[in-house]
Structure formats: structure tokens, C-alpha cells
Design a protein around this motif. Structure first.
Motif, PDB file in Angstrom:
ATOM      1  N   THR B 308       0.784  -1.220   0.000  1.00  0.00           N
ATOM      2  CA  THR B 308       0.000   0.000   0.000  1.00  0.00           C
ATOM      3  C   THR B 308       0.818   1.272   0.000  1.00  0.00           C
ATOM      4  N   LEU B 309       1.990   1.247   0.644  1.00  0.00           N
ATOM      5  CA  LEU B 309       2.681   2.510   0.855  1.00  0.00           C
ATOM      6  C   LEU B 309       3.947   2.645   0.023  1.00  0.00           C
ATOM      7  N   SER B 310       4.136   1.751  -0.929  1.00  0.00           N
ATOM      8  CA  SER B 310       5.392   1.786  -1.664  1.00  0.00           C
ATOM      9  C   SER B 310       5.193   2.269  -3.087  1.00  0.00           C
ATOM     10  N   GLY B 311       3.957   2.574  -3.436  1.00  0.00           N
ATOM     11  CA  GLY B 311       3.690   2.935  -4.820  1.00  0.00           C
ATOM     12  C   GLY B 311       3.553   1.711  -5.703  1.00  0.00           C
ATOM     13  N   PHE B 312       3.510   0.538  -5.094  1.00  0.00           N
ATOM     14  CA  PHE B 312       3.355  -0.708  -5.850  1.00  0.00           C
ATOM     15  C   PHE B 312       2.060  -0.665  -6.651  1.00  0.00           C
ATOM     16  N   VAL B 313       0.966  -0.428  -5.997  1.00  0.00           N
ATOM     17  CA  VAL B 313      -0.318  -0.361  -6.700  1.00  0.00           C
ATOM     18  C   VAL B 313      -0.912   1.046  -6.634  1.00  0.00           C
ATOM     19  N   PHE B 314      -0.834   1.650  -5.460  1.00  0.00           N
ATOM     20  CA  PHE B 314      -1.506   2.935  -5.284  1.00  0.00           C
ATOM     21  C   PHE B 314      -0.503   4.078  -5.383  1.00  0.00           C
ATOM     22  N   PRO B 315      -0.813   5.081  -6.181  1.00  0.00           N
ATOM     23  CA  PRO B 315       0.140   6.181  -6.347  1.00  0.00           C
ATOM     24  C   PRO B 315       0.347   6.958  -5.048  1.00  0.00           C
ATOM     25  N   ILE B 316       1.597   7.185  -4.718  1.00  0.00           N
ATOM     26  CA  ILE B 316       1.915   7.862  -3.448  1.00  0.00           C
ATOM     27  C   ILE B 316       1.426   9.302  -3.454  1.00  0.00           C
ATOM     28  N   ARG B 317       1.430   9.947  -4.633  1.00  0.00           N
ATOM     29  CA  ARG B 317       1.110  11.381  -4.630  1.00  0.00           C
ATOM     30  C   ARG B 317      -0.341  11.653  -4.287  1.00  0.00           C
ATOM     31  N   ASN B 318      -1.208  10.614  -4.333  1.00  0.00           N
ATOM     32  CA  ASN B 318      -2.594  10.830  -3.933  1.00  0.00           C
ATOM     33  C   ASN B 318      -2.758  10.911  -2.426  1.00  0.00           C
ATOM     34  N   MET B 319      -1.721  10.472  -1.689  1.00  0.00           N
ATOM     35  CA  MET B 319      -1.900  10.356  -0.244  1.00  0.00           C
ATOM     36  C   MET B 319      -1.741  11.714   0.424  1.00  0.00           C
ATOM     37  N   PRO B 320      -2.408  11.893   1.562  1.00  0.00           N
ATOM     38  CA  PRO B 320      -2.220  13.145   2.299  1.00  0.00           C
ATOM     39  C   PRO B 320      -0.769  13.229   2.791  1.00  0.00           C
ATOM     40  N   PRO B 321      -0.281  14.447   3.001  1.00  0.00           N
ATOM     41  CA  PRO B 321       1.138  14.620   3.331  1.00  0.00           C
ATOM     42  C   PRO B 321       1.609  13.747   4.491  1.00  0.00           C
ATOM     43  N   ALA B 322       0.767  13.596   5.526  1.00  0.00           N
ATOM     44  CA  ALA B 322       1.205  12.817   6.687  1.00  0.00           C
ATOM     45  C   ALA B 322       1.510  11.384   6.285  1.00  0.00           C
ATOM     46  N   ILE B 323       0.634  10.827   5.444  1.00  0.00           N
ATOM     47  CA  ILE B 323       0.844   9.437   5.025  1.00  0.00           C
ATOM     48  C   ILE B 323       2.026   9.369   4.060  1.00  0.00           C
ATOM     49  N   GLN B 324       2.156  10.394   3.219  1.00  0.00           N
ATOM     50  CA  GLN B 324       3.319  10.414   2.327  1.00  0.00           C
ATOM     51  C   GLN B 324       4.598  10.389   3.141  1.00  0.00           C
ATOM     52  N   ALA B 325       4.602  11.097   4.249  1.00  0.00           N
ATOM     53  CA  ALA B 325       5.792  11.089   5.103  1.00  0.00           C
ATOM     54  C   ALA B 325       6.051   9.683   5.628  1.00  0.00           C
ATOM     55  N   VAL B 326       4.961   8.991   5.962  1.00  0.00           N
ATOM     56  CA  VAL B 326       5.125   7.630   6.488  1.00  0.00           C
ATOM     57  C   VAL B 326       5.778   6.710   5.450  1.00  0.00           C
ATOM     58  N   THR B 327       5.475   6.934   4.177  1.00  0.00           N
ATOM     59  CA  THR B 327       6.018   6.023   3.163  1.00  0.00           C
ATOM     60  C   THR B 327       7.545   6.017   3.151  1.00  0.00           C
ATOM     61  N   TYR B 328       8.139   7.110   3.630  1.00  0.00           N
ATOM     62  CA  TYR B 328       9.598   7.148   3.629  1.00  0.00           C
ATOM     63  C   TYR B 328      10.199   6.199   4.657  1.00  0.00           C
ATOM     64  N   LEU B 329       9.353   5.687   5.544  1.00  0.00           N
ATOM     65  CA  LEU B 329       9.875   4.826   6.613  1.00  0.00           C
ATOM     66  C   LEU B 329      10.084   3.381   6.160  1.00  0.00           C
ATOM     67  N   PHE B 330       9.574   3.028   4.996  1.00  0.00           N
ATOM     68  CA  PHE B 330       9.670   1.627   4.578  1.00  0.00           C
ATOM     69  C   PHE B 330      10.604   1.496   3.391  1.00  0.00           C
ATOM     70  N   PRO B 331      11.507   0.527   3.457  1.00  0.00           N
ATOM     71  CA  PRO B 331      12.551   0.448   2.437  1.00  0.00           C
ATOM     72  C   PRO B 331      12.018   0.085   1.048  1.00  0.00           C
ATOM     73  N   THR B 332      10.862  -0.576   1.000  1.00  0.00           N
ATOM     74  CA  THR B 332      10.370  -1.030  -0.295  1.00  0.00           C
ATOM     75  C   THR B 332      10.163   0.102  -1.284  1.00  0.00           C
TER      76      THR B 332
END
Ligand code: ATP
Ligand code: MG
Lengths: 312, 380, 372
Positions: B308-332
Motif C-alpha cells: 500500500t505505501l510503496s507505490g506498488f499499486v496505489f500512487p503515493i502522490r494521492n496520499m495526504p502529506p502525513a501518510i506520504q511522510a510515512v512512506t519514507y519509513l519503509f525500504p520497499t
């Protein structure tokens, strides 16, 4: 008297390997039956079949009147089982474990409390009700496991090495409990590696490589296996003495017991031949004394004979 | 050091080989997923079940229906809605759109008036619905233009120019020219496999030893923590790499998704990612006492974010900024971006060095945290 | 019956002791619905756009403005050369490029017809396709407005006009569609994993041996093991429902009672699957691999959660009928978005119950009260 356990030609194979290879025996009701044997002899496998945990490959057995292959659930209603490996819930407390198993055996809630209290004082667990099983020392875990197997006053009790890791005083308590059960008509099948304990059994059966190699009361076994005399020897060079004794045809069997030697003398030969043999080999003898054979002597003798047979 | 490490790795390999079911699953299932992604799955908006209520029953209305169905986007819905409940087909999900042509459609056309038709769209899946509405607009427009042109040809007046004649839009696709979704999904799949083999298997195998007490036995031996960790993790990493290579070659053979960039760079980046994964796996194993907990933590920290948070299926740019920040926490996220750059764009290191650096930092931090917690638990 | 109660009591006692498990069971579903709810958004909007306007005429600026004011695009870059634009796309800063040639304004004026070029990053193929369609539509409607203002024939309006009405989700929010899906996914993931581990764990530790020698019947053991998970799944359902209302303001249109009841039908089949996994696996590691790979992945992919079933080839579409999640997704989306009731949903409920019963039946049959 009716047999509580009746085993005929029971076999269990794991793939090509025969762990239990055609054993037969019967255990009268109200007796204590000891199953002995070296590691890997097939004792636990036998017990597991009798409890309905493993399906036998062939042969039949009845426990408390129920056929273990046809009616394993019937068996389960009348037995208690304590497995060799601790298999209670480590994340439950002592009292929760007891209550849980009592409930599974269908004890009424009021009886559960009285039984559990009684079991705890019997096994010396009183005061530890609220300890998690994981926090108990190994010996106390064994006590709890025994308690859980006893709760419902089973007609037949299977104990797989119940006293492993239990201190001598508690072992005495365990055996008191076992005798009391037998007196009240329950049947106990027990395995142990403590041969002093095995002396308490009415009947012992010795297994080796999946087969029964000796059976009878402890006294009977000793008389059968050691018709001649048994001499205990203390000397300055046990290794040399052992070799010397083994080489002599008049000595049936010689084995090391710590720093001492036990030599079985063939019937008819005199007690003094031991001294003669050792003197002729120049081994200094400090003491040689005729003794009564113990089950340990029997065990070692039988096992070594069977091993010889296995590798002719 | 080398001998002890070898002994540990041999032991771990035995565990793996004893368990052919797991090994098979680890290698076969990624291939299954790849084939699914390649052949079975697409996010294209096609085959939309369309119910038609033609109340006009004229040649013109039939022509409109035919032009809808000829577009290839719509399939006639099996059960036409009865006239009483117009939305019934949408309620049951039998249709996603209902085209209703009112009585008098042909008559309005004949008077050269604008003839309205009604289209009901099931908006549940907003994204697909938006595309369907686009199709509907496009098709009615083309139908209108054709009608008008036909009419003016008959009457001999000069043809009116349609928008398509005024402005010619020429699209050119730069990467993944055939717009295959499999090319897009392969990087995510590779990352997923590596996550499962290196993070989850590692975490579980360490916790399993804790749970059944064999960890105690190893700890009292002269094995050093680093040896223990490497010995436990490298075999799983190797399996993961084999599975990843398998997926990459299969996607090249089956779907022509070849590596556009440097293979060497791909290998280097993959090893970097695996290191980060192993470090994370070890870290998770220090948090959990039971396999159940270890699994749930690793699912939350790796498996689900990979989806969900790696841009695998769902585009990251659609996410609210807080969640976008969270995506940086996962190496995938980083690895998938690198893979896409390498696989599809053939980009050079210059375009993905940020991500590579992030992976490196990640690996170092997770390893340090894991080692610190591990050392503490050993002393306890 | 009292034996089952005894099993359930024990399960909850164990759960109470598991200090790390409890917070996970409560926090995880809420966190997941939060993150997934925000993340699982497939709308194509704010696509980063690079504009290379070679013309800089009034018309070209008007066209660029049409893109700027569209919700679908976000101007990320104004390039001054092809190279610059390509670099922006390769580097991932833009996903679509609009190139307006130098003669654009003049061509339009003269009525010759103008040309524009779109450069599309096809990496993310599905968004690329949609973005391309949106870009074309934006340009075409710009052209249409141009014609309408310039000519008189156009004033008559088009011959056919589609009046589109959107039902259930009029503002076409992706979230409203995805959250019920996420909800379904969470129920499935948690119940499959937890049950598959529950029995294998006892196998691995050895406590199953002690359970088997008691008179506890097979169905009592299984019901006793599963019942707590039914309760746990009810808690998870409630938590996720609460979270999606609290954070996203999304509440089911249909009846809550129906939602709970039909969710239990899903739970029936997912618990069955977990049970099946635990009968075929020897240890927890295996159980997790099996439940992820054999059940969860196929269900995620083949249930219609993100990938539409209509697009699948026929043999694979046939496979989707085996996925309980397929039916449940229709149910849950129906209840959330359409306010559907049982009169509409029963065709989904029947197969769901059928699969659940079958799976539980198979796993009970496979579960022997023996160690072999
Ligand atoms: N599940 C199994 N699969 C394969 N072999 C087994 C299995 N269980 C037991 N065995 C083998 O059967 C033989 C008998 O084992 P068993 O546990 O009955 O021995 P035992 O007499 O109880 O020994 P101990 O005194 O060590 O407890 C051993 O050789 C053992 O390796
Ligand atoms: Mg044993």
C-alpha cells in the motif's frame, strides 16, 4: 481379575523403521506396571498408541475394555496421561491449568475446586496456584503435569517418565500417590530410567529395539537372570579385572558399576573363583562379596544379551 | 569465525531443506503471481457491463446502442432492467452503467434538435466510473459528429468541423510503450518476494529458536552475535535472491520485460535492499517473543506497506502529506523506485542515488538498532 | 458444551497473558484502516505535468491554462527544451508532458487545424492510460469551446447529448469504494492468520498431545478454538467500522445488523481456511507461508479488491468464484455504498455460506485427533 490393559502383537512403523515390533502383554487391574528399556526402545511410542495418540500399524490393544483402534475416544474417557515432554500451557497459571483439564474431563464446577485443591496439596503445589507454569522449576512442572493427569481419577494412568528431574523426596511422594491409586483399583503403566523405582512395580517389562526382551516381577527377573551368584568386586585395576573376568568361561557376565565390578558366576562354580582368576592375572583385590542382584544388573545383562543377538 | 558461520548456515539450510513445502512455496508462488499479473490482471477499464433501455426502438436508437457496444469498452449486461425499476441492474451489480434512450429520440434528431439520452453510472468505484463517463462523452460526441456530417453531406452544405479536426492530439509513450501493467507490477513483485524471504523468514526463524529454547543453547556456545545473525539470515537471503532472479527472468521470457539499465547495478541495488531487509528482520525478531507476534509485526511493518505505501499499486502522490511522510519509513518504496528506473527507464545512477543512499542508511540504522537490542537481550 | 466453554475460557486466559498480542489486535486494525484508507486511492488526479510551450501565443497560453485549471493535472514543470522535459519525465518529476509547437496559434487562427504532442511516462501503465485520456479530453474540450465561440453551426449544439447521472458515489471518491474493500481485507487477513497459527502453535509446543488424550471431541476442540476468533473478529469489525467513521466519515448506508451478520458468513469461511492451513502445516512458519501464499495472495488478487474481475480471462474468472472475498466484497460495498438489503444480496450470501461450510467440513474431516 480383568485386565485393564491387554496388548497383542502391537506394531508401529515410521516409514521403514519399526519403532514397536510386535509386543504383547497384559496388565491386571489395580497393579503398577513398569515399562523399562534403553533410550529409543519404543516405550513412549507404545504409550502413545495405548492413549490413542498414534494409530497402531498392526496388532490390537484394549485399554479399560475399549479397543484402541476402533474406539480411541472410549479409551480417552477412562485414562490419564502424562507425557514425557512437558505439555501443559506455560502461559496459564497452575490453577488455571488444573481447572482447564478438569473441565475437559467433564468434572462438575464444584468438584473441580475440591479436586484441584486436593491435588495441589497432594503434589506439594499448594501456595503456587497463581504461578505461571512457565515460571515453575522443572520438578514442579512435573508435579503439575502429574496433577493434571490425576484430576479425574482415571481408571488407567499412563505416566511417561514422570519422575525425570524430580527430587528424591518428591519422587517418594509420587510413588505414594501411585500406590494409593493402585490400591483404589486404578491401573498404572509407568516408564522410568530409575531402576530403584522399578523395584516398586508389580510387574516390569523390558523393551529393546521395539521388542519385549524380559518380563515378570522384579524378584522373578532377578532369579531367572542370575541363577548363579553375583559377586561384587573392589580392586585396584577394574579395567584389567573386567577383561580377565570376561575372558573366563566360568563367569557368565561381568560389568562395571562405578569403581566396582559385578560378576555373575555360572551355576555350580564356587564363589572363590573370582579371587582365583584375579590373583592369576596379578590384579590386587581389596574385597569380593556375594550380593543380591539389583534390577540394574538385570537390565544391563538383558540389554547386552539382546544386543549380542542383534549382531551375531 | 568462518567455520562457525559455516556450521550455522549449514544448520539453517537443513531446516529449509527439511521443509520442502515452504521452499516450494517460496519459489513457485512468486511465479504464479507473476503469471497472474501478466495474464489475468489489468486495471484497464473495459468490458463494462452496460444495460440498455431503448424506449424509442428506432433505427437511430439502435445505431446509438450499436456504437456503444462496438467501442469495445462495453459488454451488454445479461439482464436488461425492467421498466419499473431503472436502477435495479445497478443495485444488484448486474450492470455498471444503464443507457436509457427516451421515446422520441429519432424524432428529435429528425427535427435537428439536440436529443438527450440518459446514462446512469454506478459511481461506487469512482476511478472507473470517471473513465466510463469519459467514454460515454466521447462516444456520444463521435456519434453526433458522424450524424451531423452525414446530414450535411445529404443536404450538400459544407461539413462542420468537429473538435478532432481543429486540434490533433498526438500522444507518444516514453517508457513501457505497450502500456502493459505487468511491466509496472514486476518491480513490486520482486520487492515483495525479497521482503517475505528476507524479513519475515529471518524474523520468524530467530524467534522460533527463542521460543523453543534452542537460542539458549546457541548463546552459551562461543558463537558471536554477528555470526549468529549472518548464519541465520544469509540462507534465506540466498533463497530470496534466487526467487527474485527467477521472477526477473520469467518476466523477460514470458512478457518481454527486460532490464533496460545495467544488470550489475540491478544486482548491487538488490543486495543493498536485501541487507536492509535482513537488518529489519533481525530488529523485528528482537521485538517479539513468539512467532505469532513476530509475524504480525513484520506483516504490519513490511508486507502491508509493500502493497500500500510503496507505490506498488496505489500512487503515493494521492496520499495526504502525513501518510506520504510515512512512506519514507519503509525500504520497499526506495527499492521499487530504483527497480522501475532500472527496468523500465534504463536510467543511470544519477537518477536514483537518493534512493540508494536511503537504503544504505536504512540498512545501517536497522542493523545498529537490531544489534543493540540483541546484545541487551543476551546480557539479560 | 461445558467442554467448549472450558476451551474458550482457556483461550482468553492465554490471550490476556500475551502482553504483546493484545495491543496488536487492537491497534493493528485501526492503524491499517487509517493507512490503507488514505493510501488505497486509485483516483487519477494531480498528475504532474510538464509544459513545453514553444509558441507562447495567446492560444497556447489558453490551452496551458485549460490544463492548469483541470483537477487531473498539476503543473510541475515548465520546460524550455525537449531535453529538459525528457529529463523531468525520466527522473519521475513529471509523468506527462505537453508540447505546444511554435505554429500552434497561427494554425488555429488560419483554420488549418493545429497539432499538439503529449509525452507520456508509461511506467505506471494504468494511470498513464487514464491520464492520457484525460489530457486528450482536456484538449478536445478546449477545441470544442473554440469552435463554439468561432462558428455559428456549432451553436446548434451536438446532435446527441448524454446526460450522465452518477449513483451511490456522486463525487466519485475512490476512498468510498476502497474503504469497504480494506475492511473486508482486514477481516480476512486477521482471521486467516490468527486461526492458522492457533492450532499449529499447540502442535509445535506439544500441548495438542495433552488435549488429544482428553475426551474432548474433535468438533468441540475445533469450535472451542474457533469461537474466540469469532469474537475477536467482531471486535475487529467494530474497531474498523468506528475508525472509518471517525477518520473518513464513511458509514454504511445499509443496515448495521445485516453488515455484522453477513460479515460472520465471511468469517466462517476464513476461519475454515485458517483451520485448513493449520491441519496441513507442521509448524508456525509453514502455517504463515501457506496462509499468505495459498490463501491471502490469491484472494487479494482474484477477488476484485483492486483488479476488476471483468478484465480476467475466462478460466481465471472461473477461479474467482472460489474466493469467498469475491462475494463478500460485493456484499460489503453494496451495504456501504448502495444501502443494499438481503433481497439484493442473497445471491452473494448463498455461495459465501456454501464455501464456508465446505471449507470447515473439509478441515474438520482432515483434522485427526491423532499425532501422525
Ligand atoms: N514420529 C516419529 N517418526 C519417526 N520415528 C520416530 C517417531 N517417534 C519415535 N520414533 C522413533 O521410534 C523409536 C522409539 O522411540 P520412543 O520415543 O518410543 O523411545 P523411548 O523408548 O520412549 O525412548 P526414551 O527412553 O528416550 O524416551 C526411536 O528410535 C525414535 O527415533
Ligand atoms: Mg520416551
Amino acid at each position: 481379575m480383568a485386565s485393564a490393559i491387554e496388548v497383542r502383537d502391537l506394531c508401529k512403523s515410521f516409514g521403514a523403521f519399526r519403532a514397536v515390533d510386535g509386543i504383547s502383554f497384559s496388565v491386571p487391574q489395580g497393579t503398577v506396571f513398569g515399562l523399562l528399556g534403553a533410550n529409543g526402545a519404543g516405550k513412549s511410542t507404545t504409550i502413545r498408541m495405548l492413549c490413542g495418540l498414534l494409530a497402531p500399524s498392526s496388532g490390537m490393544a484394549r485399554v479399560a475394555g475399549c479397543d484402541i483402534a476402533k474406539d480411541p475416544e472410549g479409551v480417552k474417557r477412562s485414562i490419564g496421561y502424562m507425557s514425557q515432554k512437558f505439555s501443559l500451557y506455560e502461559d496459564l497459571t497452575v490453577i488455571e491449568n488444573l481447572r482447564f483439564f478438569a473441565g475437559l474431563y467433564g468434572l462438575a464446577p464444584r468438584r473441580i475446586e475440591t479436586e484441584a485443591g486436593e491435588i495441589m496439596s497432594l503434589t506439594g503445589l499448594a501456595g503456587r496456584e497463581a504461578s505461571l507454569a512457565a515460571e515453575l522449576s522443572a520438578g514442579y512442572r512435573q508435579r503439575l503435569a502429574l496433577g493434571c493427569a490425576l484430576l479425574h481419577s482415571p481408571r488407567v494412568l499412563f505416566l511417561d517418565e514422570p519422575t525425570a528431574g524430580v527430587d528424591p523426596a518428591a519422587r517418594r511422594v509420587f510413588w505414594d500417590i501411585i500406590y494409593r491409586l493402585a490400591d483404589s483399583g486404578s491401573t498404572v503403566l509407568i516408564t522410568t530410567h530409575y531402576l530403584d523405582e522399578a523395584e516398586y512395580c508389580g510387574t516390569v517389562t523390558l523393551m529393546h529395539a521395539g521388542r519385549i526382551v524380559a518380563a515378570g516381577s522384579p524378584g522373578q527377573l532377578k532369579r531367572e537372570r542370575f541363577p548363579g551368584r553375583l559377586v561384587e568386586v573392589e580392586c585396584d585395576n577394574p579395567e584389567a579385572a573386567l577383561a580377565a573376568l570376561k575372558a573366563d568361561p566360568r563367569i557368565e557376565e561381568a560389568a562395571l558399576f562405578g569403581t566396582r565390578l559385578h560378576a555373575a558366576i555360572a551355576p555350580g562354580a564356587g564363589e572363590l573363583i573370582v579371587e582365583g582368576i584375579l590373583a592369576s592375572r596379578g590384579v590386587g583385590l581389596s574385597r569380593a562379596e556375594s550380593i543380591l542382584p539389583s534390577l540394574e544388573d538385570v537390565f544391563i545383562r538383558v540389554i547386552s544379551e539382546s544386543e549380542k543377538e542383534d549382531r551375531p | 569465525m568462518r567455520d562457525r558461520l559455516a556450521a550455522l548456515m549449514r544448520k539453517e539450510y537443513r531446516h529449509i531443506l527439511r521443509d520442502p513445502g515452504t521452499l516450494f512455496t517460496l519459489l513457485a508462488v512468486p511465479l504464479f503471481l507473476l503469471v497472474m499479473f501478466g495474464y489475468a490482471i489489468s486495471l484497464d477499464v473495459n468490458n463494462i457491463p452496460l444495460a440498455v433501455r431503448d424506449l424509442d426502438r428506432s433505427p437511430e436508437s439502435r445505431a446509438l446502442v450499436a456504437s456503444f457496444l462496438a467501442s469495445g469498452h462495453f459488454l451488454p449486461s445479461p439482464s436488461p432492467p425492467d421498466s419499473r425499476a431503472e436502477g435495479r441492474a445497478l443495485d444488484t451489480g448486474a450492470a455498471m452503467a444503464v443507457l436509457e434512450i427516451p421515446d422520441g429520440f429519432a424524432a428529435a434528431l429528425a427535427r435537428r434538435e439536440t436529443a438527450p439520452v440518459q446514462v446512469l453510472v454506478d459511481g461506487s468505484d469512482g476511478t472507473r466510473a470517471a473513465t466510463v463517463m469519459g467514454y460515454v462523452d466521447g462516444m456520444t460526441m463521435r456519434f453526433s459528429t458522424d450524424l451531423r456530417r452525414l446530414a450535411s453531406m445529404r443536404s450538400g452544405s459544407p461539413p462542420a468541423s468537429g473538435p478532432a479536426m481543429v486540434l490533433d492530439v498526438r500522444p507518444r509513450v516514453l517508457f513501457n510503450q505497450e502500456l502493459k501493467s505487468v511491466s509496472f507490477l514486476v518491480p513490486g513483485l520482486v520487492a515483495l518476494i525479497l521482503i517475505i524471504t528476507s524479513v519475515i523468514s529471518t524474523a520468524l526463524s530467530v524467534v522460533r529458536e527463542k521460543e523453543n529454547g534452542s537460542m539458549e543453547q546457541i548463546i552459551v556456545s562461543p558463537v558471536r552475535p554477528i555470526e549468529l545473525i549472518l548464519g541465520k539470515t544469509l540462507p534465506y537471503a540466498a533463497i530470496g535472491l534466487v526467487a527474485a532472479a527467477l521472477v526477473l527472468s520469467a518476466s523477460a521470457i514470458l512478457f518481454g520485460v527486460t532490464v533496460k539499465g545495467s544488470i550489475l547495478a540491478l544486482a548491487a541495488m538488490t543486495v543493498l535492499f536485501v541487507l536492509a531487509c535482513l537488518a529489519l528482520g533481525i530488529f523485528i525478531s528482537t521485538l517479539a517473543e513468539t512467532q505469532q507476534v513476530a509475524f504480525l509485526i513484520s506483516a504490519m511493518l513490511t508486507l502491508i506497506p509493500t502493497f500500500t505505501l510503496s507505490g506498488f499499486v496505489f500512487p503515493i502522490r494521492n496520499m495526504p502529506p502525513a501518510i506520504q511522510a510515512v512512506t519514507y519509513l519503509f525500504p520497499t518504496k526506495y527499492y521499487i523506485e530504483i527497480l522501475r528506473a532500472l527496468l523500465l527507464k534504463g536510467a543511470g545512477f544519477g537518477t536514483y542515488w537518493h534512493q540508494a543512499l536511503a537504503l544504505l542508511v536504512y540498512a545501517v540504522v536497522a542493523a545498529a538498532a537490531g544489534a543493540a537490542r540483541f546484545a541487551r537481550s543476551r546480557r539479560k | 458444551m461445558s467442554r467448549i466453554r472450558c476451551m474458550i475460557t482457556k483461550e482468553f486466559q492465554q490471550l490476556r497473558r500475551d502482553r504483546r498480542m493484545r495491543p496488536i489486535l487492537i491497534i493493528a486494525p485501526v492503524m491499517q484502516i487509517l493507512i490503507l484508507g488514505y493510501a488505497a486511492d486509485t483516483e487519477v488526479r494531480d498528475v504532474p505535468l510538464a509544459i513545453y510551450d514553444q509558441d507562447s501565443s495567446q492560444q497556447s497560453r489558453a490551452l496551458a491554462q485549460a490544463f492548469v485549471s483541470s483537477r487531473s493535472f498539476l503543473v510541475a514543470d515548465r520546460s524550455s527544451s525537449f531535453g529538459e522535459m525528457e529529463a523531468a519525465i525520466t527522473g519521475g518529476h513529471s509523468e506527462i508532458g505537453l508540447v505546444i509547437p511554435p505554429s500552434f496559434g497561427a494554425d488555429l487562427e488560419s483554420g488549418r487545424g493545429a497539432q499538439i504532442q503529449l509525452l507520456v511516462d508509461g511506467t505506471r501503465s494504468n494511470t498513464a492510460t487514464v491520464a492520457m485520456a484525460y489530457a486528450t479530453a482536456t484538449a478536445t474540450s478546449f477545441a470544442r469551446r473554440l469552435i463554439a465561440s468561432a462558428t455559428t453551426i456549432g451553436a446548434a449544439g451536438p446532435a446527441v447529448e448524454a446526460r450522465t447521472r452518477v449513483w451511490y458515489n456522486p463525487d466519485l471518491k475512490s476512498r468510498r469504494f476502497m474503504i469497504p474493500g480494506v475492511f473486508a481485507l482486514l477481516i480476512m487477513v486477521f482471521t486467516v492468520i490468527l486461526t492458522s497459527l492457533a492450532i499449529v502453535k499447540e502442535k509445535e509446543i506439544g500441548t495438542l498431545e495433552q488435549l488429544i488424550v482428553t475426551p474432548l471431541a474433535r468438533h468441540e476442540l475445533i469450535i472451542g478454538k474457533l469461537a474466540p476468533f469469532v469474537i475477536i473478529s467482531l471486535v475487529i469489525i467494530t474497531l474498523t467500522l468506528g475508525a472509518s467513521w471517525l477518520f473518513f466519515g464513511i458509514v454504511p448506508r445499509g443496515s448495521l445488523g445485516l453488515l455484522y451478520a453477513l460479515s460472520l458468513a465471511l468469517v466462517l469461511s476464513t476461519l475454515g481456511m485458517g483451520l485448513l492451513v493449520s491441519t496441513i502445516s507442521r509448524n508456525q512458519q509453514q502455517a504463515m507461508m501457506f496462509s499468505i501464499f495459498l490463501f491471502m495472495f490469491p484472494m487479494m488478487i482474484l477477488s476484485g479488491f483492486v483488479f476488476p474481475i471483468e478484465n480476467m480471462p475466462a478460466p481465471i474468472r472461473a477461479l474467482t468464484y472460489l474466493m469467498p472475498l469475491r462475494y463478500y466484497l460485493i456484499i460489503i460495498r453494496g451495504i456501504f455504498l448502495k444501502g443494499s438489503d438481503l433481497s439484493v444480496l442473497w445471491p452473494q450470501l448463498l455461495p459465501l455460506l456454501g464455501i464456508g461450510t465446505a471449507v470447515i467440513g473439509i478441515s474438520i474431516a482432515r483434522f485427526h485427533k491423532q499425532l501422525d
